[in-house]
Design a protein around this motif. Sequence first.
Motif, PDB file in Angstrom:
ATOM      1  N   ASN A  63     -20.829 -28.629 -26.526  1.00  0.00           N
ATOM      2  CA  ASN A  63     -19.547 -28.340 -27.160  1.00  0.00           C
ATOM      3  C   ASN A  63     -19.568 -26.906 -27.649  1.00  0.00           C
ATOM      4  N   PHE A  64     -18.568 -26.154 -27.231  1.00  0.00           N
ATOM      5  CA  PHE A  64     -18.546 -24.732 -27.525  1.00  0.00           C
ATOM      6  C   PHE A  64     -17.246 -24.297 -28.185  1.00  0.00           C
ATOM      7  N   ALA A  65     -17.367 -23.333 -29.063  1.00  0.00           N
ATOM      8  CA  ALA A  65     -16.208 -22.601 -29.553  1.00  0.00           C
ATOM      9  C   ALA A  65     -15.874 -21.564 -28.484  1.00  0.00           C
ATOM     10  N   VAL A  66     -14.591 -21.345 -28.255  1.00  0.00           N
ATOM     11  CA  VAL A  66     -14.136 -20.309 -27.325  1.00  0.00           C
ATOM     12  C   VAL A  66     -13.738 -19.112 -28.180  1.00  0.00           C
ATOM     13  N   ILE A  67     -14.427 -18.002 -27.961  1.00  0.00           N
ATOM     14  CA  ILE A  67     -14.248 -16.806 -28.789  1.00  0.00           C
ATOM     15  C   ILE A  67     -13.773 -15.649 -27.919  1.00  0.00           C
ATOM     16  N   ASN A  77     -11.759 -24.617 -28.255  1.00  0.00           N
ATOM     17  CA  ASN A  77     -13.079 -25.111 -27.878  1.00  0.00           C
ATOM     18  C   ASN A  77     -13.013 -25.878 -26.563  1.00  0.00           C
ATOM     19  N   TYR A  78     -14.150 -25.914 -25.883  1.00  0.00           N
ATOM     20  CA  TYR A  78     -14.328 -26.653 -24.641  1.00  0.00           C
ATOM     21  C   TYR A  78     -15.677 -27.340 -24.693  1.00  0.00           C
ATOM     22  N   GLY A  79     -15.758 -28.487 -24.034  1.00  0.00           N
ATOM     23  CA  GLY A  79     -17.018 -29.208 -24.061  1.00  0.00           C
ATOM     24  C   GLY A  79     -17.247 -30.048 -22.823  1.00  0.00           C
ATOM     25  N   LEU A  80     -18.494 -30.430 -22.665  1.00  0.00           N
ATOM     26  CA  LEU A  80     -18.941 -31.282 -21.563  1.00  0.00           C
ATOM     27  C   LEU A  80     -19.711 -32.452 -22.155  1.00  0.00           C
TER      28      LEU A  80
END
Length: 181
Positions: A63-67, A77-80
Motif C-alpha cells: 500500500n503506497f501513498a501517491v506523491i 494512494n494505490y495498493g496491491l
Amino acid sequence: MYYKKYESKNLYLSPMCVEDYKTYTRWVNDESLASGLGNFSINMTEEKEKEWLEYTNKKNEYNFAVIRKNDDKLLGNYGLEMKNEVSRRYHIGGFICEKDERGKGYGTEALELITKFAFEIINAETLFSTIFSFNEASLKSAIKAGYNEAGRYRKAYFYKGEYHDEICIEITKGDYLKTKN
C-alpha cells in the motif's frame, strides 16, 4: 515524511504515513471519491482511519501513498493485495483524492507506476480490479494504462436510488510486456 520507493515522471510511491490519517478521513468521507470506492455508506472517523493505516502498514501488502515529485504533495494512494500466491494474482486499487488534482493524468500515471512495480519488482502474473459503471474516468484511465474489460457483475452496486454494474478489469504480465514494447 515520504520516501521515494518507486518513481515515474511526475509521481513517486511512498510507504503510507499514519500521520496523514486526518487527510485520508476527509477523503474517504467525500462522496465524490467514496461513491466510486463503494463505501460511501460507511462512516469513517479519524480514529478508525488511523487504526486502518496502522493495520495496513503491518500487513504484508503493498500500500503506497501517491506523491507528486515537484512539491511532495500527497495526491492519493494505490495498493496491491495478493489473492492467490500460486498464481501470483493481485487485486489492485487506488485513487487520486484531491478534487483539484483529478483529470490531470495523475491517476493513469499512478496506475501505470504501480502496475510496473507489480510486474517488474514483485513478479505478479495478473492484476485485477473492479470499477463501477458510472465511474467513467477510472475506466478510461484503466484502459489507457493497458487494462482490459474482463466481464461485469450486473446491478452489483446500489447508489443514489439505482443499481450500477461493476466492471471487472485485468492485465496479465504478457499484456503488460506487449504494451511496454
